[in-house]
Design an enzyme around this catalytic site. Structure first.
Site, PDB file in Angstrom:
ATOM      1  N   GLY A  57       0.809  -1.208   0.000  1.00 22.11           N
ATOM      2  CA  GLY A  57       0.000   0.000   0.000  1.00 22.11           C
ATOM      3  C   GLY A  57       0.843   1.259   0.000  1.00 22.11           C
ATOM      4  N   GLY A 102      -0.248   4.439   0.267  1.00 25.56           N
ATOM      5  CA  GLY A 102      -0.979   5.603   0.785  1.00 25.56           C
ATOM      6  C   GLY A 102      -0.114   6.383   1.763  1.00 25.56           C
ATOM      7  N   PHE A 103      -0.754   7.170   2.623  1.00 26.22           N
ATOM      8  CA  PHE A 103       0.017   7.997   3.557  1.00 26.22           C
ATOM      9  C   PHE A 103       0.908   7.161   4.465  1.00 26.22           C
ATOM     10  CE2 PHE A 103      -3.394  11.079   2.599  1.00 26.22           C
ATOM     11  CZ  PHE A 103      -2.593  12.152   2.259  1.00 26.22           C
ATOM     12  N   GLY A 104       0.380   6.049   4.965  1.00 27.40           N
ATOM     13  CA  GLY A 104       1.145   5.228   5.893  1.00 27.40           C
ATOM     14  C   GLY A 104       2.324   4.558   5.208  1.00 27.40           C
ATOM     15  N   VAL A 134      -2.027  -7.810  -3.927  1.00 25.84           N
ATOM     16  CA  VAL A 134      -1.683  -8.872  -2.987  1.00 25.84           C
ATOM     17  C   VAL A 134      -2.966  -9.612  -2.641  1.00 25.84           C
ATOM     18  CG1 VAL A 134      -0.816  -9.394  -0.681  1.00 25.84           C
ATOM     19  CG2 VAL A 134       0.275  -7.609  -2.054  1.00 25.84           C
ATOM     20  N   GLU A 169     -17.983  17.972   3.323  1.00 25.97           N
ATOM     21  CA  GLU A 169     -17.263  18.608   2.221  1.00 25.97           C
ATOM     22  C   GLU A 169     -17.989  18.386   0.888  1.00 25.97           C
ATOM     23  OE1 GLU A 169     -12.801  18.954   4.051  1.00 25.97           O
ATOM     24  OE2 GLU A 169     -13.260  17.073   3.051  1.00 25.97           O
ATOM     25  N   ASP A 197      -5.542   3.133   8.139  1.00 22.69           N
ATOM     26  CA  ASP A 197      -6.939   2.709   8.207  1.00 22.69           C
ATOM     27  C   ASP A 197      -7.098   1.203   8.399  1.00 22.69           C
ATOM     28  OD1 ASP A 197      -7.563   5.312   7.776  1.00 22.69           O
ATOM     29  OD2 ASP A 197      -8.558   5.037   5.851  1.00 22.69           O
ATOM     30  N   ALA A 222      -5.326  11.018   7.715  1.00 28.49           N
ATOM     31  CA  ALA A 222      -3.959  11.004   7.199  1.00 28.49           C
ATOM     32  C   ALA A 222      -2.897  11.182   8.299  1.00 28.49           C
ATOM     33  CB  ALA A 222      -3.811  12.057   6.110  1.00 28.49           C
TER      34      ALA A 222
END
Lengths: 418, 418
Positions: A10, A12-14, A78, A169, A298, A313
């Site tokens: 992954g 993403g941010f992590g 995966v 939003e 997440d 995030a």
């Protein structure tokens, strides 16, 4: 000594922040992602509402990591993890061995057991999701203008389910589209006749925010023309609209922003998951008895100071960096320390130039809060190019109110039947 | 006197310019397009090669025409035209009557009777086409890096069929991607090993250009690393590559830029078409015996000074404006004049900052030609917003060589099997 092999699932941010924080570490990193880009998810609603293009909030992972020679990137899905053999298996049966594994696979939206609602109320987690919602909104106005059917009201009725930051939003941005952007765009319909509903099951929207800010957000949304329905549970969704208690809202534009479910991949770990499918992790973000397997962002369920860490995030970024440091400590034969979260606050925009924000005990509303929001989001956008272009796009959107990316290109108008 | 009703089918260069030139005329205009935007097609190859986003070369038709109150826009597909009843029929059976009709439906690519080649050699006419080619190119590099199959060479081999401006521009841009943009992006493969072929059946690429410029273009492309094969006919295309005479080029990346076919809608007119399916029009761009039906742009076949007018934007723009003037003359009871074409020259880019151009007897090459090209294209881009953003994107692309929109989001890597 051979180099340790780290696999990160992954980007993403992590996952990305873990990789970057290991730039100087003596590890071979393999980053695997289904997509070839890192997505700046907090701005995804701007793509869904035609203000930004996908390219402005997404950057190829290879580009971000081109100069970090200890990272290889591969695009792939995966499908299994064998923690006994320490192997990650891809959909094409290829496998890769690891000494350390970071699972940062994020979340999809969840319909709480009502998966059949997805077809009528799409969620917003990925670029295809955002383009799907964008085209749905735009094509509804087109259908209404063509008026080759009975009532146009369902096409001009927008229902957003879920009053968290994404729902708030989206509702604000759709109000901008209908009441400002579309001004003079149509001849038969008046886009100002559009109705926008925001539905929240709790007593207040933004339930994790201080009550004063939740109430202010509601007031600001109502000023924009959004009807905020608190304490309201959705009991059914179908292709004609949304049922709430005794009331039926006829709508062709339903957007789901109510719940998350962690990646299904986590099921293969044989470890306790919470109701949202997240792994209940140890204080060092690992699986119990598997100190080499970390789960972050997440995908992880972690209580910190008696509160569940939210799926935002900053949590993922801090966890990614923490895991990087922990691996470095391991390699240096130092003891691990537990993860500590530094709460930087929360914020959500409301329409074009308002927001609410709280940072510790400080609370902000209106344009000031929006300026803080805009500044922080620009700073965090990865890569100079995106930041610069996004800044200009924003300024143009602000000045003109135009939302220029109002394009429908993946479907024809005839695909949507009444 | 009741207002004349004009229907324009197609919001490309021809249709849109006809509508705009009638801003002050006493006509009710209905513009019908399958899509909701005007596309600046000359820059489409920049979308296909990840330098620009669709939103930077497309603008909603409603936005362009918002202040022109005598125009209504509807999104829809015209499936039939009844010239006797003066009606246009949409796919949903709705119909609209007209006093004047402008058919500006453009062209698709043509495989000269080998339609089965389309699946392996997509063409480039629309935004979905461009995104399809973009993702094909990017996913080939990803597949090669994963190397979970036999030979990677077919994934790193790019074959562009057709040496007209589109083929030349695509070949140059793909060379930039492989040899510059992708630098340091991969760990297992070396993108510089990519092979790029440009195949042209005529003795020279850009056969409609002065021979000196064609030869210069070939030389410039070869400097970029493109292998230009003149006098070469493709005899077969399948999922493994391209057959040219006795040679087979194994390739997973074949792009078709060799032929055009006008819209199939024209078949319903019962009027003579040329081999490319274009309507052979009268000197005033009408059908014979139907002075109220005009056909313009890529849909029209017109000989002018003994030469067939080419399928380029300036022809469509001038024809659109001419038809507008002709309708105004009709309303003023003045005699029609035949269409006159003013040749503004032709130009094509070669890679990042070179081009060839000729304007009358003037010929330009290299960076000077590119500056002329860039200036003219910016001037013509419709709408301030696009022009400004595109300018910045270009400058960024020039400085960084990055081609930032390298995103694959509509398919997974597993969809493409070896």
């Amino acid at each position: 000594m051979t180099k340790s092999r780290l696999i990160i699932i992954g980007g993403g941010f992590g996952g990305l922040n873990a990789a970057k924080a290991l730039k100087k570490a003596n590890v071979d990193i393999l980053l695997i992602d289904k997509m070839n880009y890192h997505l700046f998810q907090p701005l995804l609603y701007e793509v869904a509402t035609a203000a930004l293009s996908p390219g402005e909030i997404a950057t190829p992972l290879r580009e971000i990591l081109r100069n970090q020679e200890n990272v290889s990137v591969i695009m792939g899905e995966v499908t299994d993890i064998n923690t006994a053999q320490k192997q990650v298996i891809l959909s094409n049966q290829a496998w890769f061995g690891y000494d350390y594994l970071i699972i940062a696979t994020g979340a999809r939206h969840s319909y709480f057991g009502n998966d059949q609602w997805e077809a009528f109320a799409p969620g917003l987690k990925t670029i295809p999701d955002a383009l799907n919602i964008r085209e749905q909104i735009l094509i509804s106005f087109e259908k209404a203008e063509r008026a080759d059917f009975g009532s146009i009201l369902p096409y001009l009725t927008f229902v957003i389910i879920g009053g968290g930051p994404t729902g708030v939003e989206m509702a604000g941005a759709i109000a901008e589209i209908a009441y400002k952007t579309m001004f003079k765009n149509f001849r038969k319909i008046n886009p100002e006749k559009a109705q926008i509903f925001l539905i929240e099951a709790c007593p207040n929207i933004l339930p994790s925010y201080p009550e004063r800010l939740s109430k202010r957000a509601k007031k600001d949304l109502e000023k924009l023309g959004v009807r905020v329905l608190n304490n309201t549970k959705v009991t059914n969704i179908d292709d004609s609209g949304v049922q709430i208690a005794d009331t039926f809202i006829a709508s062709k534009n339903i957007i789901w922003a109510a719940g998350n479910q962690a990646s299904k991949l986590l099921n293969c770990l044989n470890t306790p998951l919470d109701r949202a499918g997240r792994v209940i992790v140890e204080p060092d973000l690992t699986l119990s008895n598997l100190p080499e397997v970390f789960v972050i962002g997440d995908a992880a369920h972690m209580e910190y100071k008696d509160k569940l860490l939210p799926g935002i995030a900053p949590v993922a970024i801090q966890q990614g960096r923490y895991v990087a440091k922990t691996i470095i400590r391991d390699l240096d034969k130092k003891n691990r320390k537990p993860f500590k979260y530094f709460d930087k606050g929360s914020m959500a925009t409301i329409g074009k130039a308002k927001a609410i924000a709280f940072i510790g005990k400080l609370q902000f509303t209106g344009f000031i809060a929006w300026l803080i929001w805009a500044f922080i989001h620009l700073i965090y956008l990865i890569g100079f190019r995106d930041r610069f272009i996004v800044l200009i796009e924003w300024v143009m959107t602000l000045i003109s109110g135009k939302r220029g990316v109002r394009l429908i290109y993946s479907r024809s108008i005839d695909e949507i039947k009444e």
